[in-house]
Design a protein around this motif. Structure first.
Motif, mmCIF file in Angstrom:
data_model
loop_
_atom_site.group_PDB
_atom_site.id
_atom_site.type_symbol
_atom_site.label_atom_id
_atom_site.label_comp_id
_atom_site.label_asym_id
_atom_site.label_seq_id
_atom_site.Cartn_x
_atom_site.Cartn_y
_atom_site.Cartn_z
ATOM 1 N N SER A 50 0.829 -1.212 0.000
ATOM 2 C CA SER A 50 0.000 0.000 0.000
ATOM 3 C C SER A 50 0.858 1.255 0.000
ATOM 4 N N TYR B 252 -8.728 7.825 -4.413
ATOM 5 C CA TYR B 252 -8.412 6.579 -3.721
ATOM 6 C C TYR B 252 -9.682 5.745 -3.732
ATOM 7 N N ARG C 39 -2.592 8.168 4.207
ATOM 8 C CA ARG C 39 -2.928 9.046 3.070
ATOM 9 C C ARG C 39 -3.127 10.494 3.478
ATOM 10 N N PHE D 184 -5.789 13.015 -1.415
ATOM 11 C CA PHE D 184 -6.582 11.979 -2.081
ATOM 12 C C PHE D 184 -8.071 12.254 -1.855
ATOM 13 N N HIS E 69 -4.703 2.970 6.953
ATOM 14 C CA HIS E 69 -4.497 3.421 5.572
ATOM 15 C C HIS E 69 -4.885 4.891 5.418
ATOM 16 N N ARG E 70 -5.949 5.276 6.127
ATOM 17 C CA ARG E 70 -6.410 6.673 6.028
ATOM 18 C C ARG E 70 -5.344 7.615 6.572
ATOM 19 N N LYS F 4 -2.248 14.063 1.740
ATOM 20 C CA LYS F 4 -1.729 13.810 0.389
ATOM 21 C C LYS F 4 -2.770 14.123 -0.687
ATOM 22 N N GLU G 296 1.067 4.037 -3.018
ATOM 23 C CA GLU G 296 0.843 5.475 -2.816
ATOM 24 C C GLU G 296 1.990 6.294 -3.370
ATOM 25 N N THR H 57 -11.379 10.165 -1.516
ATOM 26 C CA THR H 57 -11.715 8.754 -1.315
ATOM 27 C C THR H 57 -13.103 8.426 -1.868
#
Lengths: 137, 182
Positions: free
Chosen positions: B14, B32, B54, B59, B50-51, B57, B18, B61
Motif C-alpha cells: 500500500s 483513492y 494518506r 486523495f 491506511h487513512r 496527500k 501510494e 476517497t
C-alpha cells in the motif's frame, strides 16, 4: 545486518552459509531460543570466537515471542544494537489467504511489518527462490 | 500508465502504491478507490491505518466495494489518476456479495471489465492486488474458487498493465517493465 527472505524450504540458510566460506558462523534457531533473552544470550557466545551470528527462522521467533506476550519489535531492536553485523533469515509468511483466526492474522501482519523495518535498516536484502539469491537491496 | 502492484499481507504494498501514484500524479486529481468494507473492529483499524497514511496527500476517497466502474460516476471531469485498494477485496465482494456465490468465471469478467472500463477514464491507474497463492493450504471449495478467480484476474490485469511491480519487505521489484509494451 543482512536480511534474507523467501518461502519455506527455499534453501535460505544453505545460501547464506555458502556465501563466505572463510567465516565461521553461529546459527541460532528462532524456534528453539524462544524464551525472553535466550536469543541474545546464545548470540553472546559468538563474541569470543568472532563468529558471525545468523538468526534462522526469525518468523518463528516472532511467533513465539507474540505467543509469550513479548514485544518482539523492541526486543529485536535491542538485539541489533548489540549484534549489528548479524544475518536474519525469515520466511515469507504473507503470501496466502487471510487466516480466520485473529492470532494468525496478527502474526502474519506483525512479521511483515517487522521485515519491512529490518529491510530499511539492512545493508543488504536478498530474496531466495529455489536456492538462488536475488539481491533486492 | 497502468501499474499493477502485488504483494502479500504486510508486504508494504500500500505504501509503495501510494508513492507510485504520487510520483505520477503531480498536478492531477487523485482518487483513492477503497474496495474494503468495514465489518468489524479489525477492518476498521486497518482502514484507519491506511487513512492516516494518506492524510495530507490530497486523495479524494471513493468507497466502491463492488462494480468498480461506477466509481467514475463520482469523479470530476478533467485529467485524473486513481489508486485501487485492493483487488482481493473487490473480488471477494463480487463473489460473495448478498450472501450468494457467483462463479469464478463471472467474477473474473466482472472485476477485469470493471477495472478496464474505469481505466479508460484515467490518465494513471495504480492497482493493488494481493498474493494469496503461496500458503500451501488446501481450502474448501468456495475459497479455492476465490483463489482461482484471483489468479486469473491478476494474470489479465498484468497483461493489461504497462508495469507490474512485486513488493517484498517494502521493496518494489519490477517484474514487467514499461519498455515491454507492445
Amino acid at each position: 545486518m543482512k536480511l534474507i527472505i523467501g518461502g519455506y524450504a527455499q534453501g535460505k540458510l544453505t545460501y547464506v552459509l555458502g556465501q563466505d566460506r572463510q567465516k565461521t558462523y553461529r546459527v541460532l534457531d528462532g524456534d528453539c531460543l524462544r524464551d525472553g533473552d535466550a536469543l541474545a544470550e546464545e548470540a553472546e557466545k559468538s563474541v569470543k570466537n568472532r563468529e558471525t551470528v545468523i538468526v534462522n527462522h526469525f518468523h518463528l521467533w516472532v511467533r513465539n515471542r507474540l505467543e509469550a506476550g513479548g514485544d518482539p519489535e523492541r526486543e529485536v531492536e535491542k538485539f541489533l544494537d548489540r549484534f549489528p553485523d548479524c544475518v536474519i533469515i525469515c520466511d515469507e509468511v504473507g503470501n496466502g489467504i487471510v487466516p480466520v483466526e485473529a492470532f494468525e492474522r496478527a502474526y502474519r501482519e506483525q512479521t511483515g511489518r517487522m521485515v519491512i523495518r529490518l529491510a530499511k535498516e539492512a545493508e543488504k536484502v536478498v530474496r531466495v527462490v529455489c536456492g538462488i539469491g536475488q539481491r533486492i537491496k | 500508465m497502468t501499474v499493477l502492484m502485488i504483494g502479500g499481507s504486510g508486504s508494504g504494498k500500500s505504501a509503495c502504491a501510494e508513492e507510485y501514484l504520487l510520483a505520477l500524479s503531480a498536478g492531477k486529481k487523485k482518487y483513492y478507490l477503497a474496495a474494503m468494507q468495514a465489518y468489524d473492529e479489525e477492518s476498521r483499524a486497518r482502514i484507519e491505518r491506511h487513512r492516516k497514511m494518506r492524510a495530507g496527500k490530497d486523495f479524494i476517497t471513493i468507497e466502491q466495494p463492488v462494480r468498480i466502474q461506477d466509481a467514475a460516476l463520482y469523479m470530476e471531469a478533467g485529467e485524473k489518476t486513481a489508486l485501487l485498494e485492493c483487488v482481493s477485496n473487490l473480488t471477494a465482494n463480487e463473489m460473495f456479495a448478498g450472501g450468494g456465490r457467483r462463479t469464478k468465471e463471472a467474477v473474473t469478467e466482472a472485476v477485469v471489465n470493471g477495472i478496464a472500463r474505469l481505466g479508460e477514464k484515467l490518465t494513471h491507474f495504480v492497482i493493488v492486488s494481493n498474493n494469496v497463492f503461496e500458503d500451501g493450504v488446501v481450502y474448501d471449495e468456495a475459497t479455492t474458487a476465490y483463489i482461482c478467480a484471483m489468479g486469473r484476474i491478476n494474470q489479465r490485469l498484468a497483461a493489461m498493465a504497462d508495469e507490474v511491480v512485486e513488493v517484498v519487505a517494502g521493496i518494489p521489484i519490477m517484474i514487467k517493465d514499461g519498455s515491454d509494451r507492445r
